[in-house]
Structures are given as structure tokens and as C-alpha cells.
Design an enzyme around this catalytic site. Sequence first.
Site, PDB file in Angstrom:
ATOM      1  N   ASN A  23      59.629  42.823  34.997  1.00 54.15           N
ATOM      2  CA  ASN A  23      58.479  42.766  34.090  1.00 54.15           C
ATOM      3  C   ASN A  23      58.824  42.197  32.714  1.00 54.15           C
ATOM      4  O   ASN A  23      57.939  42.016  31.887  1.00 54.15           O
ATOM      5  CB  ASN A  23      57.814  44.143  33.991  1.00 54.15           C
ATOM      6  CG  ASN A  23      57.129  44.508  35.309  1.00 54.15           C
ATOM      7  OD1 ASN A  23      56.959  43.642  36.174  1.00 54.15           O
ATOM      8  ND2 ASN A  23      56.763  45.752  35.468  1.00 54.15           N
ATOM      9  N   CYS A 116      50.269  44.039  43.445  1.00 54.26           N
ATOM     10  CA  CYS A 116      50.035  45.297  44.146  1.00 54.26           C
ATOM     11  C   CYS A 116      48.575  45.712  44.019  1.00 54.26           C
ATOM     12  O   CYS A 116      47.969  45.557  42.962  1.00 54.26           O
ATOM     13  CB  CYS A 116      50.929  46.390  43.569  1.00 54.26           C
ATOM     14  SG  CYS A 116      52.666  46.122  43.906  1.00 54.26           S
ATOM     15  N   ARG A 121      42.062  45.650  38.713  1.00 51.14           N
ATOM     16  CA  ARG A 121      42.966  45.177  37.657  1.00 51.14           C
ATOM     17  C   ARG A 121      42.301  44.006  36.935  1.00 51.14           C
ATOM     18  O   ARG A 121      42.688  42.849  37.101  1.00 51.14           O
ATOM     19  CB  ARG A 121      44.323  44.774  38.241  1.00 51.14           C
ATOM     20  CG  ARG A 121      45.056  45.960  38.866  1.00 51.14           C
ATOM     21  CD  ARG A 121      46.397  45.604  39.451  1.00 51.14           C
ATOM     22  NE  ARG A 121      47.435  45.427  38.447  1.00 51.14           N
ATOM     23  CZ  ARG A 121      48.715  45.183  38.750  1.00 51.14           C
ATOM     24  NH1 ARG A 121      49.093  45.091  40.011  1.00 51.14           N
ATOM     25  NH2 ARG A 121      49.605  45.026  37.787  1.00 51.14           N
ATOM     26  N   VAL A 123      40.980  41.352  33.981  1.00 47.25           N
ATOM     27  CA  VAL A 123      41.725  40.618  32.944  1.00 47.25           C
ATOM     28  C   VAL A 123      40.837  40.394  31.714  1.00 47.25           C
ATOM     29  O   VAL A 123      41.044  39.475  30.942  1.00 47.25           O
ATOM     30  CB  VAL A 123      42.271  39.260  33.472  1.00 47.25           C
ATOM     31  CG1 VAL A 123      43.367  39.474  34.489  1.00 47.25           C
ATOM     32  CG2 VAL A 123      41.158  38.392  34.027  1.00 47.25           C
ATOM     33  N   ARG A 400      59.726  41.916  46.008  1.00 45.23           N
ATOM     34  CA  ARG A 400      59.097  41.329  44.811  1.00 45.23           C
ATOM     35  C   ARG A 400      59.718  41.902  43.546  1.00 45.23           C
ATOM     36  O   ARG A 400      59.714  41.262  42.509  1.00 45.23           O
ATOM     37  CB  ARG A 400      57.583  41.609  44.826  1.00 45.23           C
ATOM     38  CG  ARG A 400      56.857  40.801  45.900  1.00 45.23           C
ATOM     39  CD  ARG A 400      55.335  40.892  45.756  1.00 45.23           C
ATOM     40  NE  ARG A 400      55.019  41.113  44.379  1.00 45.23           N
ATOM     41  CZ  ARG A 400      54.376  42.193  43.919  1.00 45.23           C
ATOM     42  NH1 ARG A 400      53.941  43.109  44.736  1.00 45.23           N
ATOM     43  NH2 ARG A 400      54.151  42.318  42.642  1.00 45.23           N
TER      44      ARG A 400
HETATM   45  N1  EPU Z   1      43.344  46.510  32.147  1.00 44.25           N
HETATM   46  C1  EPU Z   1      42.031  46.173  31.929  1.00 44.25           C
HETATM   47  N2  EPU Z   1      41.763  44.927  31.442  1.00 44.25           N
HETATM   48  C2  EPU Z   1      42.733  44.025  31.162  1.00 44.25           C
HETATM   49  C3  EPU Z   1      44.090  44.384  31.386  1.00 44.25           C
HETATM   50  C4  EPU Z   1      44.366  45.642  31.883  1.00 44.25           C
HETATM   51  O1  EPU Z   1      41.121  46.967  32.188  1.00 44.25           O
HETATM   52  O2  EPU Z   1      42.427  42.904  30.723  1.00 44.25           O
HETATM   53  C5  EPU Z   1      43.656  47.840  32.697  1.00 44.25           C
HETATM   54  C6  EPU Z   1      44.264  47.733  34.093  1.00 44.25           C
HETATM   55  O3  EPU Z   1      43.279  47.607  35.077  1.00 44.25           O
HETATM   56  C7  EPU Z   1      45.047  49.019  34.196  1.00 44.25           C
HETATM   57  C8  EPU Z   1      45.486  49.279  32.754  1.00 44.25           C
HETATM   58  O4  EPU Z   1      44.662  48.462  31.936  1.00 44.25           O
HETATM   59  O5  EPU Z   1      44.198  50.047  34.592  1.00 44.25           O
HETATM   60  C9  EPU Z   1      46.939  48.941  32.479  1.00 44.25           C
HETATM   61  O6  EPU Z   1      47.196  47.584  32.813  1.00 44.25           O
HETATM   62  P1  EPU Z   1      48.283  46.687  32.083  1.00 44.25           P
HETATM   63  O7  EPU Z   1      47.613  45.425  31.682  1.00 44.25           O
HETATM   64  O8  EPU Z   1      48.985  47.490  31.057  1.00 44.25           O
HETATM   65  O9  EPU Z   1      49.291  46.406  33.259  1.00 44.25           O
HETATM   66  P2  EPU Z   1      49.701  44.999  33.854  1.00 44.25           P
HETATM   67  O10 EPU Z   1      50.084  44.083  32.760  1.00 44.25           O
HETATM   68  O11 EPU Z   1      48.729  44.580  34.871  1.00 44.25           O
HETATM   69  C10 EPU Z   1      52.238  45.642  33.925  1.00 44.25           C
HETATM   70  C11 EPU Z   1      53.309  45.632  34.972  1.00 44.25           C
HETATM   71  C12 EPU Z   1      53.045  46.755  35.950  1.00 44.25           C
HETATM   72  C13 EPU Z   1      53.041  48.070  35.203  1.00 44.25           C
HETATM   73  C14 EPU Z   1      51.986  48.025  34.094  1.00 44.25           C
HETATM   74  C15 EPU Z   1      51.965  49.268  33.227  1.00 44.25           C
HETATM   75  C16 EPU Z   1      53.842  43.287  35.170  1.00 44.25           C
HETATM   76  C17 EPU Z   1      53.827  42.087  36.005  1.00 44.25           C
HETATM   77  N3  EPU Z   1      53.269  44.362  35.683  1.00 44.25           N
HETATM   78  O12 EPU Z   1      51.026  45.433  34.623  1.00 44.25           O
HETATM   79  O13 EPU Z   1      54.117  46.745  36.879  1.00 44.25           O
HETATM   80  O14 EPU Z   1      52.740  49.112  36.104  1.00 44.25           O
HETATM   81  O15 EPU Z   1      52.242  46.893  33.233  1.00 44.25           O
HETATM   82  O16 EPU Z   1      53.192  49.464  32.617  1.00 44.25           O
HETATM   83  O17 EPU Z   1      54.398  43.279  34.071  1.00 44.25           O
HETATM   84  C18 EPU Z   1      55.107  46.775  39.006  1.00 44.25           C
HETATM   85  O18 EPU Z   1      56.132  46.359  38.460  1.00 44.25           O
HETATM   86  O19 EPU Z   1      55.047  47.132  40.200  1.00 44.25           O
HETATM   87  C19 EPU Z   1      53.881  46.878  38.229  1.00 44.25           C
HETATM   88  C20 EPU Z   1      52.694  47.099  38.772  1.00 44.25           C
END
Ligand code: EPU
Length: 423
Positions: A23, A116, A121, A123, A400
Site C-alpha cells: 500500500n 477486494c 468502495r 471514489v 496480490r
Molecule cells: N470511501 C468513500 N469514498 C471515497 C473513498 C473512500 O466513501 O472516495 C470509503 C470507503 O468506501 C471505505 C472507507 O472510506 O469505507 C475507507 O477507504 P479508504 O479510501 O481509506 O481505503 P482505500 O484507499 O480504498 C486503502 C488500502 C486498503 C486499506 C484501506 C484502509 C490500498 C490499495 N488499499 O484502501 O488495503 O484497507 O486503505 O486502511 O492502499 C488491502 O491491502 O487489502 C486493502 C484493502
Amino acid sequence: MQMITITGKQALHGRIRPAAAKNSTLPLLAATLLCRGPCRLQEVPALADVTTSLALLQAVGADVRRCGADLCTRPVQTLCGEIPECLAGAMRSSVFYLAPLLCRTGYVRLPLPGGCRLGPRPVDIHLAGLAAMGAEVELEGIAVTLRRKGPLHGVDFTLRLPSVGATLTLLMAACCARGRTVLRGAAQEPEIGDMVHFLQACGARIRGCGTPVLTVDGGCPLAGTAHRPLPDRIAAATYAAALAAAGGEIEICGCDPAVYGAFLRFLAETGVAVTRAGDCVRLARDPAAPLRGGARLTADAWPAFATDTAPLAAAVLLTAAGESEIYDRLFANRFACAAGFAALGAGCTAQGRRLHIDGGAALHGAAVTAPDLRGGAALLIAALAAEGQTTLRDPGHIRRGYADLPGELHSLGADCTAARGAA
Ligand code: EPU
């Protein structure tokens, strides 16, 4: 399809160092597109998501290649903003290409990112921040297209929740935008700090690292740099969970214990002996002594208990004495691994964001399937505590995020082998 065979009840011994964090590495690879000089990301493991990222970079015209253990990029004049659907859909991290490609080419089209299935999720925060900086956002059913007429401009933007991905997107965009950007309510995970340090080494002017308010004075050209991504704190927690499940004594080195401190505190509560020495942690557990259950864990944004470690904690608690509960505030479907736990003989129920664990299970081998990356790792860990043989079918999730988790656990003494099976 990878088939992993595990025979449980083998104590672990030895020392292990986590590789560079997925990450951190994946967004850093996207950020190299912003640099006008060559970049070198050092000692990057051969994760499936890294391979996908290299393919994506090449598909948009970037010059990237493996040089030994490192990844090397060189700047190119022309990039294309079309992200192929098969690459976008193969990982969540395709979203990190929105900001760099928009900045570089003025246009980017991203089909829905994969990754996953942890629940919805969206954006929206990435898009709202980029729109506030002047991007035109067009949503069609299966893709998002961003355009800009002139350069992006600085903005004072409050994230509606501290999204890791959106903070990374907006940091990258703010470096290119003209003027000052203030990001409020930003995520503070260590991987954000790693991105800030990379961008600063390239010449970006960013203040507030480690706080929820990041200030970026954008618009100055970024040079290239050499950077070693942070060690993987989730991999470190995975090895620690494996020790708790199997017993024995191991040392995890090269990863600051503070970055997975919440997980180490949890393990200490269950009765694992945890000793910190510099950047090493020694963990010991007598396999004959039962762990303590009764845990009440809530996974949330940093510095709370990390959501990626919630299934790992669950795997440890299945056999512990006493009922436990884990609640995940970030993802609605974090506990898809509960069906696999039940097949191994555990009493546990997943209801939405909550996992209830009866505790005290006598686990036995079974045939189970990895539902996602961390859920797959959690099933592997549960199998280490099970009597007899488990076959874990993995359609590709675990690789992954871990280059060779079965091999690493084998090197610590686990009876664990991986083979390619029929799809
Ligand atoms: N969210 C929104 N809108 C957005 C972005 C996020 O509603 O525009 C919500 C998501 O739906 C979720 C929450 O905010 O409910 C947290 O999401 P976040 O954006 O923080 O997570 P992410 O960037 O999608 C990264 C890691 C994840 C890790 C999370 C939390 C990467 C590629 N993924 O995901 O890692 O669980 O931060 O720390 O960096 C993994 O490695 O298996 C993994 C899922």
C-alpha cells in the site's frame, strides 16, 4: 488458482523481515508519472498487484522496468489517459492513476477499479477533491472520465472522511496544481507519510505530515528520486498472527513496531509474550497454553486497529478461551472469511460489519477458499492452529499482497506448501 496445503500444529521459529508495503509501493509507482527525472523504488517484492501496476504504466506509455530487486522509471514526453479495463478491474490501486494522468495529459478515463470485495468502495472523495481543483468529472455507468482545460488550481478542501486513497490522490494532484492546497481531515496512515517523503524528495513543498491538515504549495516541477518504500506493517502483523496461532518464538525485524502497535497490544492481551527491541519484535507463545479471548476490537482509520488486520485477529481468536467481537468501521464486508473459519470448525458469525467469535474452538483441517486478500491470509493462519491438513484454494488474492506467504511461513517452520492447481 493456487492451492496451499497446510498441516497445522507446527510451532514457528526464526527471524523474518517484511518486504516493502504493497500500500506504499502501488501509489508511489503511480506518483512516478509526475516526475521529470528518473525514479528508482528500491526492493519492491514481486506482488501480483505490482505486476499489474507495471502493465498499467506500460499501457499508458510510461517507461518502467525491473532492475534487479528495484523498479526503475524514466520520464517520457507523451502519455495516454486511457486506462485499459482489464487492468483497472484487476486492482483497487488503478484509482491512483487518476490524478497523475489528469495532471500529465489533461484527460484520463478509468473503468471501475477492482480489488477486494469488501463492500461498497466509492471514489466520490477523490472526484470531489479533483473537481474542486478544476477537473471536469464525467461519470458513465462503468467508467469515470476527468478532463482539465488549464492547469489544476490549489483549493482548501475538507475530506468528508479520512480516506487513504483520496488523500493520496489529492496530494499528487496538489503538487501539480497552481498555488496552495490545504487538505483537511486527511488520512494519517504511515503510507501517507511515505508518499509525502517521496514527493518532498522530488522537490514538492508539503507541510503537516503526520497531521490531518496537509498544506501543499504546488506547481513546482518534480525531479526524480530513489526511494525505499516503507516495510509492510500488515505483513508484519500477519507473521505475528501466525506465531500466535501456531506457537513458538519468532523475531520480526526491519519494521518499526509502532506502525503495527495496535496489533501487538492486542496479541499481548491474548497472552502472547511481546518484547520490543529497536526495530525488532520478539514474540513467543507456548503452544500448549490457551490464548485469552474476550477481545472487543474496533477497526478504524489510523491510529486505531487497522482494518486489514481485523481478519488476522479473528483467526487468532477462534481458539482463544472466551467470546470475542470485532467491528469494522471502514468496510461493510470485511469478514467474508467467516465461512472458511466455520469450515475449519470455528464458531463464528459475521453480521454486516460485526464478527462474533465463540472462542475455544478445536480447529480441524478442511478445504477452504480465500475470499479476498486479508481474508485468505487469515484462513492460512487459522489452518496453522488446526489439527490435520487444510487445503486453501486461492484464486489469486493472496499473491496480490504477499509475494510468497506460504514460503515465508515455511521458512519459519510451518508445514505449508503452495502449488498451482487447475483453475
Ligand atoms: N470511501 C468513500 N469514498 C471515497 C473513498 C473512500 O466513501 O472516495 C470509503 C470507503 O468506501 C471505505 C472507507 O472510506 O469505507 C475507507 O477507504 P479508504 O479510501 O481509506 O481505503 P482505500 O484507499 O480504498 C486503502 C488500502 C486498503 C486499506 C484501506 C484502509 C490500498 C490499495 N488499499 O484502501 O488495503 O484497507 O486503505 O486502511 O492502499 C488491502 O491491502 O487489502 C486493502 C484493502
